[in-house]
Design a protein around this motif. Sequence first.
Motif, PDB file in Angstrom:
ATOM      1  N   VAL A 116      40.513  22.176  39.910  1.00 41.93           N
ATOM      2  CA  VAL A 116      40.915  23.352  39.144  1.00 41.93           C
ATOM      3  C   VAL A 116      39.983  24.487  39.540  1.00 41.93           C
ATOM      4  O   VAL A 116      38.764  24.305  39.624  1.00 41.93           O
ATOM      5  N   ALA A 117      40.555  25.653  39.806  1.00 42.06           N
ATOM      6  CA  ALA A 117      39.781  26.828  40.217  1.00 42.06           C
ATOM      7  C   ALA A 117      40.094  27.974  39.255  1.00 42.06           C
ATOM      8  O   ALA A 117      40.860  27.807  38.292  1.00 42.06           O
ATOM      9  N   THR A 118      39.503  29.122  39.513  1.00 48.01           N
ATOM     10  CA  THR A 118      39.853  30.329  38.771  1.00 48.01           C
ATOM     11  C   THR A 118      40.254  31.412  39.753  1.00 48.01           C
ATOM     12  O   THR A 118      39.702  31.510  40.852  1.00 48.01           O
ATOM     13  N   ASN A 119      41.233  32.191  39.359  1.00 47.84           N
ATOM     14  CA  ASN A 119      41.665  33.365  40.109  1.00 47.84           C
ATOM     15  C   ASN A 119      41.603  34.565  39.188  1.00 47.84           C
ATOM     16  O   ASN A 119      41.713  34.421  37.968  1.00 47.84           O
ATOM     17  N   VAL A 120      41.480  35.734  39.771  1.00 48.59           N
ATOM     18  CA  VAL A 120      41.529  36.969  39.005  1.00 48.59           C
ATOM     19  C   VAL A 120      42.970  37.468  39.052  1.00 48.59           C
ATOM     20  O   VAL A 120      43.531  37.649  40.121  1.00 48.59           O
ATOM     21  N   GLU A 121      43.574  37.631  37.890  1.00 51.16           N
ATOM     22  CA  GLU A 121      44.929  38.163  37.792  1.00 51.16           C
ATOM     23  C   GLU A 121      44.873  39.440  36.971  1.00 51.16           C
ATOM     24  O   GLU A 121      44.513  39.402  35.791  1.00 51.16           O
ATOM     25  N   ARG A 122      45.230  40.535  37.627  1.00 51.60           N
ATOM     26  CA  ARG A 122      45.208  41.824  36.937  1.00 51.60           C
ATOM     27  C   ARG A 122      46.175  42.781  37.604  1.00 51.60           C
ATOM     28  O   ARG A 122      46.548  42.592  38.755  1.00 51.60           O
ATOM     29  N   GLU A 123      46.537  43.797  36.890  1.00 49.58           N
ATOM     30  CA  GLU A 123      47.360  44.868  37.434  1.00 49.58           C
ATOM     31  C   GLU A 123      46.464  45.807  38.234  1.00 49.58           C
ATOM     32  O   GLU A 123      45.236  45.820  38.042  1.00 49.58           O
ATOM     33  N   ASP A 124      47.053  46.600  39.122  1.00 47.20           N
ATOM     34  CA  ASP A 124      46.263  47.510  39.949  1.00 47.20           C
ATOM     35  C   ASP A 124      45.444  48.504  39.128  1.00 47.20           C
ATOM     36  O   ASP A 124      44.347  48.880  39.520  1.00 47.20           O
ATOM     37  N   ASP A 125      45.949  48.902  37.971  1.00 46.59           N
ATOM     38  CA  ASP A 125      45.236  49.876  37.145  1.00 46.59           C
ATOM     39  C   ASP A 125      44.459  49.238  36.004  1.00 46.59           C
ATOM     40  O   ASP A 125      43.929  49.922  35.141  1.00 46.59           O
ATOM     41  N   GLU A 126      44.361  47.925  35.991  1.00 47.94           N
ATOM     42  CA  GLU A 126      43.667  47.206  34.922  1.00 47.94           C
ATOM     43  C   GLU A 126      42.190  47.030  35.267  1.00 47.94           C
ATOM     44  O   GLU A 126      41.837  46.729  36.401  1.00 47.94           O
ATOM     45  N   VAL A 127      41.337  47.206  34.274  1.00 52.69           N
ATOM     46  CA  VAL A 127      39.902  47.008  34.434  1.00 52.69           C
ATOM     47  C   VAL A 127      39.522  45.714  33.718  1.00 52.69           C
ATOM     48  O   VAL A 127      39.954  45.465  32.601  1.00 52.69           O
ATOM     49  N   CYS A 128      38.721  44.888  34.366  1.00 57.16           N
ATOM     50  CA  CYS A 128      38.326  43.599  33.803  1.00 57.16           C
ATOM     51  C   CYS A 128      36.937  43.701  33.184  1.00 57.16           C
ATOM     52  O   CYS A 128      36.066  44.381  33.722  1.00 57.16           O
ATOM     53  N   THR A 129      36.727  42.999  32.076  1.00 56.02           N
ATOM     54  CA  THR A 129      35.388  42.947  31.503  1.00 56.02           C
ATOM     55  C   THR A 129      34.467  42.235  32.499  1.00 56.02           C
ATOM     56  O   THR A 129      34.890  41.334  33.212  1.00 56.02           O
ATOM     57  N   GLN A 130      33.249  42.642  32.565  1.00 58.53           N
ATOM     58  CA  GLN A 130      32.291  42.056  33.500  1.00 58.53           C
ATOM     59  C   GLN A 130      31.405  41.053  32.769  1.00 58.53           C
ATOM     60  O   GLN A 130      30.189  41.192  32.711  1.00 58.53           O
TER      61      GLN A 130
END
Length: 171
Positions: A116-130
């Motif tokens: 099991v891994a992790t991927n980042v899934e977001r929209e082009d204009d979405e900002v992710c919490t760090q």
Amino acid sequence: MDRRTFLARTTVLAAVGLAGCTSTGTGDESDGDGGGDDGGEWSTDSGNGSGGSGQTITDRTFERTGECDQPSSATVTRDGDTVVVEGCIRGRNGCSVAVLDSVQYDAAEDRLSVVVATNVEREDDEVCTQALVSRGYEVRVEFENGLPGNVDVIHDGADGRSTVASSNATE
């Protein structure tokens, strides 16, 4: 200072300040070496169903179960003809999701390996919490002609790649 010098310096500083804040990718960025896929195509390597014991993987499912409390952990249970893995993997930011990287059965070793891994899934204009996040999941692998004797669960996320659970049928 003249206007041209000011504009040249400002442009360079703005470019440096924004470096890494924009993306032209698809939004599917891997946390580690393993990409991952939580639907559609499944990675099953050699040994799947063609061993001396005749065990065959007949189905596999993956479900995200939301946030969890015990990162870098997993439990393995055997339920009839199904191996069930419930776990919690750490992602590198708020847009990280758990994905099933691979399911492999090695008939010679009678060993099922679930990665099991992790991927980042977001929209082009979405900002992710760090901030690191913990993501829960459940994997079900159905077998025909018996269950594997050994099961290893490997996580490939923000904490690196490591085996988080090993189970032997005699335990």
